[in-house]
Design an enzyme around this catalytic site. Structure first.
Site, PDB file in Angstrom:
ATOM      1  N   ASN A  25     -36.325 -19.957   8.268  1.00 29.96           N
ATOM      2  CA  ASN A  25     -34.958 -19.858   8.755  1.00 29.96           C
ATOM      3  C   ASN A  25     -34.115 -21.042   8.287  1.00 29.96           C
ATOM      4  OD1 ASN A  25     -32.586 -19.425  10.088  1.00 29.96           O
ATOM      5  ND2 ASN A  25     -33.470 -19.214  12.112  1.00 29.96           N
ATOM      6  N   ASP A  26     -34.244 -22.182   8.964  1.00 34.74           N
ATOM      7  CA  ASP A  26     -33.387 -23.327   8.650  1.00 34.74           C
ATOM      8  C   ASP A  26     -33.440 -23.736   7.179  1.00 34.74           C
ATOM      9  OD1 ASP A  26     -32.537 -23.541  11.241  1.00 34.74           O
ATOM     10  OD2 ASP A  26     -34.095 -24.957  11.825  1.00 34.74           O
ATOM     11  N   VAL A  27     -34.591 -23.549   6.550  1.00 40.04           N
ATOM     12  CA  VAL A  27     -34.750 -24.020   5.170  1.00 40.04           C
ATOM     13  C   VAL A  27     -33.997 -23.138   4.174  1.00 40.04           C
ATOM     14  CG1 VAL A  27     -36.978 -25.086   5.633  1.00 40.04           C
ATOM     15  CG2 VAL A  27     -36.895 -22.740   4.791  1.00 40.04           C
TER      16      VAL A  27
END
Lengths: 465, 102
Positions: free
Chosen positions: A394-396
């Site tokens: 997700n965040d990456v």
């Protein structure tokens, strides 16, 4: 009984073999040989220790028994452990190194004659300092790793545990460790030794609880480093070259890994260690929550998109590990390859819960390692790829890291997933990732959200291909 | 004036940190997990200290407080040595290249 000089040469030899063991890991081809060198170094070190003591009496039998008990437990764990549980295992192993260092320090403190360090109450000052450092770092490694283990295992909440006055309290304990060490060295009091151990255990515990689950790659690497420094401290006490060399190797190895992990998140080491990242950000993003439309699809849509692609890039993350989807994923990729679609994998440095976590899982699922690429190697390829398949990450992948200086993850290196012609995002819900921020990628026109369990969705897509 | 042997050990230590620095930077990122498990295994060479402690009991009493801690440390380190090397081997055995027949 062999001479001290000869055994010193053998210890040096095992130290060199340990260097070769790490050197072997520079490529998968040489890595197995490297591991063999490591085993050889260990066998030499243990054998030489027996020979240099030269005491094959009853005590020797007990040494063998305890060695065997530990060995059997270790071997059993090594064969039984599922690959997805590797972060917990490594954290657990770190705690054992720390505790072993503490126990050896206790033994040496209680019976310094056995180690040629003087007599009880009259231990050589240098040895006492080295011993204290080994014991303190060992104790911190032990209790810190226990917390990391519990968080990774899910036995303890992965969210940061913070309370008022946490940092001043920690600072106070760290200062008192220095003071107690000083007093211990000047008075040789065994009470102070036990106090020193107790507060070291306590600080290890307190240092790790404020650090959130997704920061565990940094924590594990850091504890790896600590276990090395603890071993080195004991190595100085025992005047043992093998232990000093190994401690230095492991210490710098862990430090480098922590650095790589911090860089992968564009955060300073202290920012991670002081903790509380996830909790603080979640509250700030909760305020401006707006419902924005997303496109969602099912397995059929995803299969259709991929069948018509000529190249697909897979972006795995921690969610893949949780869903144990790596085997299902490889089956899907096999089907794609049969249709002459080029498939590669893109791994972000902090994907998963420990350095290299995704690589091991893919290797377990028989994905050849030359299809798996690191962020810098593959990031330019997204622009030319047809489909990016994000599974459990997700965040990456969040493009906001490149565009919004206000964002907590601004400046973090991310995979340029949005440059693909279309993005398939397997996720259970729209909930934000660890950093607590919305992923811009969800709302892009070319993104199709696939709301399902990663494993189930992957299997369904394969059926529809 | 003689140099304290401690200085020699310190020299070994400092130089090993540098060796570690360069060797670890050359480790390929895909093998970072095996790197951690193998460093775990080799740092358990601390078992040499545990063995010395365990054998330090005199002939009348093999078990005294000091040697008991030694024996316990032997078991802990042995779990790590066997567990660490074997799990590393298991992981490394999984890293395969693409088959050439494509």
């Amino acid at each position: 009984m062999i001479s001290a000089n000869l055994s010193a040469i053998f210890y040096l030899t095992s130290g060199v073999l340990f260097i070769l063991a790490l050197r072997g890991l520079s490529s998968p081809e040489t890595s197995r040989q490297g591991n063999f060198f490591g085993i050889l170094g260990m066998v030499i070190a243990i054998t030489v220790t027996f020979l240099s003591i030269g005491n094959f009496s009853t005590g020797f039998v007990y040494v063998l028994i305890f060695l065997l008990i530990g060995g059997l437990i270790g071997a059993f764990i090594a064969y039984k452990i599922p690959m997805t549980a590797m972060p917990e295992l490594v954290a657990g192993f770190h705690s054992l190194v720390g505790l072993a260092a503490v126990f050896v320090a206790i033994s040496a403190f209680l019976n310094p004659e056995a180690f040629n360090l003087g007599s009880p109450g009259n231990i050589k000052l240098g040895s006492l300092i080295e011993m204290s450092i080994g014991a303190v770092v060992g104790a911190i490694t032990f209790s810190g790793s226990i917390i990391a283990f519990l968080k990774l295992q899910g036995l303890m909440s992965g969210s940061p545990i913070t309370f008022k006055g946490q940092h001043p309290l920690n600072a106070l304990i760290l200062i008192s460790i220095v003071i107690v060490t000083y007093l211990l060295c000047s008075t040789q009091s065994s009470n102070l030794f036990w106090i020193l151990l107790t507060i070291s255990f306590l600080i290890g515990f307190l240092l790790i609880i404020p650090i959130g689950g997704a920061d565990m790659p940094v924590v594990i690497s850091m504890l790896n480093s600590y276990s090395g420094w603890a071993a080195a401290g004991i190595g100085f006490t025992l005047e043992n070259t093998a232990l000093i060399i190994t401690g230095a190797l492991v210490g710098s190895s862990g430090a480098i890994l922590s650095y790589i992990m911090c860089k992968g998140m564009n955060r300073s080491f202290f920012n991670v260690i002081l903790g509380g990242f996830g909790a603080a950000e979640q509250s700030s993003s909760a305020g401006n929550k707006e419902q924005r439309p997303v496109k969602s699809g099912n397995a059929e849509d995803a299969a259709f998109l991929m069948k018509n692609a000529s190249s697909v890039i897979i972006v795995p993350g921690y969610g893949m590990a949780v869903a144990q989807a790596q085997h299902a994923l490889r089956e899907m990729v096999d089907t794609l390859k049969k249709n002459d679609i080029k498939v590669t994998y893109a791994i972000h440095p902090v994907a998963g819960r420990m350095p290299g976590h995704m690589n091991v899982l893919l290797a377990e699922a028989n994905v050849p390692y030359d299809e798996v690429f690191e962020l810098e190697e593959i990031n330019n390829d997204f622009a030319n790829a047809d489909v990016a398949f994000v599974i459990g990450a997700n965040d990456v992948t969040n493009p906001i890291a490149k565009t919004d200086p206000q964002s907590p993850i601004y400046g973090m290196p991310v995979l340029d997933v949005e440059k693909c012609k279309s993005v398939l995002f397997v996720k259970r819900s729209l909930s934000p990732g660890y950093a607590g921020i919305d992923n811009e990628l969800f709302y892009k026109d070319n993104t199709l959200m696939l709301f399902a369990d990663a494993k189930k969705m992957t299997e369904d897509i394969t059926k529809n291909l | 004036m003689e140099i304290d042997p401690f200085i020699f050990r310190l020299s070994i230590f400092i130089l090993s940190i540098f060796i570690g620095y360069y060797v670890v930077w050359s480790v390929t990122p895909s093998l970072h997990t095996p790197l951690m498990s193998v460093t775990n295994a080799i740092s358990s060479v601390i078992i040499v200290g545990a063995i010395i402690a365990g054998l330090a009991g005199n002939s009348e009493s093999i078990f005294n407080t000091s040697s008991i801690f030694g024996f316990l440390a032997i078991s802990l380190a042995a779990i790590n040595i066997f567990g660490g090397f074997l799990v590393t081997q298991r992981m490394l055995a999984m890293y395969k290249k693409k088959k050439k027949d494509k």
